[in-house]
Design a protein around this motif. Structure first.
Motif, short mmCIF file in Angstrom:
data_model
loop_
_atom_site.label_atom_id
_atom_site.label_comp_id
_atom_site.label_asym_id
_atom_site.label_seq_id
_atom_site.Cartn_x
_atom_site.Cartn_y
_atom_site.Cartn_z
N ARG A 152 0.99 -0.92 -0.07
CA ARG A 152 -0.08 0.09 0.12
C ARG A 152 0.65 1.36 -0.07
O ARG A 152 0.70 2.26 -0.69
CB ARG A 152 -0.89 0.05 0.96
CG ARG A 152 -2.11 -0.95 1.15
CD ARG A 152 -3.12 -0.71 2.30
NE ARG A 152 -2.71 -0.68 3.52
CZ ARG A 152 -2.66 -1.73 4.27
NH1 ARG A 152 -2.91 -3.03 3.74
NH2 ARG A 152 -2.10 -1.80 5.48
N LEU A 153 2.08 1.30 0.91
CA LEU A 153 2.90 2.32 0.91
C LEU A 153 3.46 2.59 -0.39
O LEU A 153 3.81 3.87 -0.94
CB LEU A 153 3.77 2.26 2.14
CG LEU A 153 4.91 3.58 2.11
CD1 LEU A 153 4.11 4.64 2.42
CD2 LEU A 153 5.78 2.93 3.24
N GLU A 156 1.22 4.27 -2.71
CA GLU A 156 0.81 5.67 -2.49
C GLU A 156 2.19 6.59 -2.68
O GLU A 156 1.65 7.53 -3.45
CB GLU A 156 0.81 5.60 -0.91
CG GLU A 156 0.50 6.85 -0.22
CD GLU A 156 0.27 6.91 1.30
OE1 GLU A 156 0.09 8.10 1.67
OE2 GLU A 156 0.37 5.79 1.76
N ALA A 159 2.12 6.74 -6.65
CA ALA A 159 0.93 7.66 -7.12
C ALA A 159 1.17 9.10 -7.06
O ALA A 159 0.78 9.84 -7.78
CB ALA A 159 -0.35 7.06 -6.55
N ARG A 160 1.73 9.29 -5.72
CA ARG A 160 2.07 10.75 -5.46
C ARG A 160 3.39 11.40 -6.09
O ARG A 160 3.37 12.54 -6.26
CB ARG A 160 2.01 10.96 -3.96
CG ARG A 160 0.99 10.48 -3.27
CD ARG A 160 0.84 11.17 -1.84
NE ARG A 160 -0.39 10.70 -1.02
CZ ARG A 160 -0.51 11.13 0.30
NH1 ARG A 160 0.36 12.16 0.69
NH2 ARG A 160 -1.58 10.92 0.74
#
Length: 536
Positions: A152-153, A156, A159-160
């Motif tokens: 998940r990290l 994230e 994605a950012r």
């Protein structure tokens, strides 16, 4: 400080800090596995009778475990991280507190790795860094996170992170010592040993020395060659692999030490590397026609890949192969990132085994390739059976009938094993086969012993070759070859459906085939328009 800066700081302070997984404490105690295993083997060998020395060792291990656990608990409690709107931050340190912060738009790689101990505990290590942290010194390392949280990290952060920031950072990659583990996963592990042995043999033979008459060779053959083959053959294979691995490592270091890939300006890509013999190759952006991501079988099994440029002006074919390397064997994620940096756009590299029509809602870099007809799978199986299984089985059977029945058993064993291998390789080759149109690029992927994913500029295609044989025509297949004034001069798209090939070639490079095409009408025209083309 203006108002926007104050708002940004307040938002950052509002983001909660997160801790590592508590199982990280057990990871740091993994060093005790060897002494505890030795004690267990001692107890097993002595029937459960443990000596005084063993008890003292066990007490020392218990004290060390308590000390390491206490230190690890303090370190765990003093380590946390968070992801804000603009930065990835990590706080650590027991006596001296340290805050490390990386802007999200500078993140180039997010690597997730796990040793066997990590996998046993269900945790993993996450490394995030920029292109300038090639030696790992500038990377932010989280050891350890739960596997699901790490994924998940990772998603994230990616994605950012700014996907187009690679074009703004002139340095695409630097040498990383962790890449050395991929050196043994190359041809030189075995092939290099035979190349060196052949060169030594030719040298000795040229000066009149027969290697087989050397006393050392004769004594070694007398001691090991005539008996104990069950021990000699495995030992020789292990020695060959060890010698080849050492040679491959030395070759990797000599070739790729001080490696650096960078945009020296907006129009020039430069790759420099070499320990004893520094090398530097400069490629003009106007001559860069595409990027090839290559995954040889052993390297692919180890999760690695290498990158080559498809560019003009690099010399003849042999010189081009030597000078077109952009990245040595490295992690596949790093290879995809470097390929995208060279293209200055996301590299379209779907995962292995994807197939079918892409989802219109997915991004161009992650869409599936268009699957080729099932006849391509049957063709690969047939070729494997005819060229690998049948000749070997026939030779062994003939020798068995003429000399000894033992070879007859070898024949059917070889037939079973080689058939299974051929079916697996054919399936893998078919799963790797695919194509697509992604914006300005034609994407081609093929191969199993070396799976190659090519992103080729459509504007660089200057001609097409349609190749068939009686067998492919019967199966309704055709091989397309795109002629390009760069790289290998031509790149093949094998075993494409014959009825779809003209439409694909016309869409990939408009203006070349149109005068030779007859435009269908009605339902046939609509079928041709849906001829497996996926263009964005």
């Amino acid at each position: 400080m203006n108002g926007s800066d104050a708002v940004a700081i307040n938002r950052s302070d509002a983001v909660a800090w997160r801790r590592l997984a508590p199982r990280a404490l057990l990871v740091h105690c993994g060093w005790m596995g060897a002494p505890l295993g030795s004690l267990a083997l001692t107890a097993l060998a002595t029937g459960g009778r443990i000596t005084t020395g063993a008890w003292l060792t066990l007490a020392a291990l218990a004290a060390a475990f308590a000390l390491v656990t206490a230190i690890g608990l303090i370190r765990w409690a003093r380590t946390d991280f968070r992801v804000t709107d603009e930065r990835f931050e990590l706080r650590s340190g027991v006596l001296t507190r340290r805050l490390r912060s990386v802007p999200l738009h500078r993140i180039r790689t997010v690597e997730v790795t796990a040793t066997p101990l990590h996998r046993l505990l269900g945790v993993t290590v996450l490394r995030a860094g920029t292109a300038g942290s090639g030696d790992g010194a500038g990377a932010l390392v989280l050891d350890a996170l739960r596997a699901a949280e790490a994924e998940r990290l990772r998603a994230e952060l990616l994605a950012r992170a700014d996907a187009g920031a690679a074009a703004d950072d002139p340095v695409l990659a630097r040498f990383n010592r962790r890449w050395l583990r991929y050196a043994p996963l190359t041809f030189w592990v075995v092939g290099g040993v035979f190349v060196v042995a052949g060169a030594v043999y030719r040298t000795l033979h040229g000066i009149g020395i027969e290697p087989w008459k050397i006393g050392l060779v004769q004594r070694a053959w007398a001691a090991f060659g005539s008996g104990m083959l069950w021990l000699t053959v495995p030992a020789a294979l292990l020695g060959l692999i060890a010698l080849g691995s050492a040679g491959a490592l030395v070759l990797y270091v000599e070739n790729w030490w001080n490696y650096r890939l960078e945009w020296t300006d907006a129009h020039t890509l430069r790759v420099s590397h070499g320990l004893l013999t520094p090398r530097s190759v400069t490629i003009e952006r106007a001559r860069l026609r595409g990027v090839l991501l290559r995954e040889p079988l052993l390297l692919r099994a180890g999760g690695g890949a290498l990158v080559r440029a498809v560019a003009g002006g690099l010399g003849d074919r042999e010189e081009n192969r030597r000078r077109s390397a952009l990245l040595p064997p490295a992690p596949r994620a790093e290879a995809v990132r470097v390929a995208g940096g060279a293209l200055q756009s996301p590299f379209p590299a779907p995962e292995s085994g994807t197939s079918g029509a892409p989802d219109p809602g997915t991004s161009g870099a992650s869409e599936a390739l268009v699957r080729h007809p099932r006849a391509a799978l049957r063709r690969r199986r047939t070729r494997g059976l005819l060229w690998a299984v049948l000749p070997g089985t026939a030779v062994l059977a003939a020798l068995g009938a003429a000399f000894t029945p033992v070879l007859l058993h070898c024949a059917w064993i070889y037939a079973l094993l080689s058939t299974a291998a051929v079916r697996w390789l054919a399936r893998d080759a078919y799963r790797s086969l695919g194509h697509a149109l992604r914006g300005r690029h034609l994407v081609i992927r093929a191969g199993t012993f070396s799976r190659d994913t090519l992103a080729l500029q459509r504007s660089a295609i200057v001609g097409w070759t349609f190749t068939t044989s009686p067998f492919t025509r019967r199966a309704g297949l055709v091989t397309l070859t795109a002629a390009v004034a760069a790289g290998e001069d031509g790149y093949r798209l094998p075993d494409l459906a014959a009825r779809h090939a003209p439409a694909l070639a016309s869409a990939a490079a408009p203006g070349i085939l149109e005068e030779f095409l007859v435009q269908p009408t009605g339902d046939a025209g609509r079928d041709a328009a849906r001829a497996g083309l996926r263009s964005r």
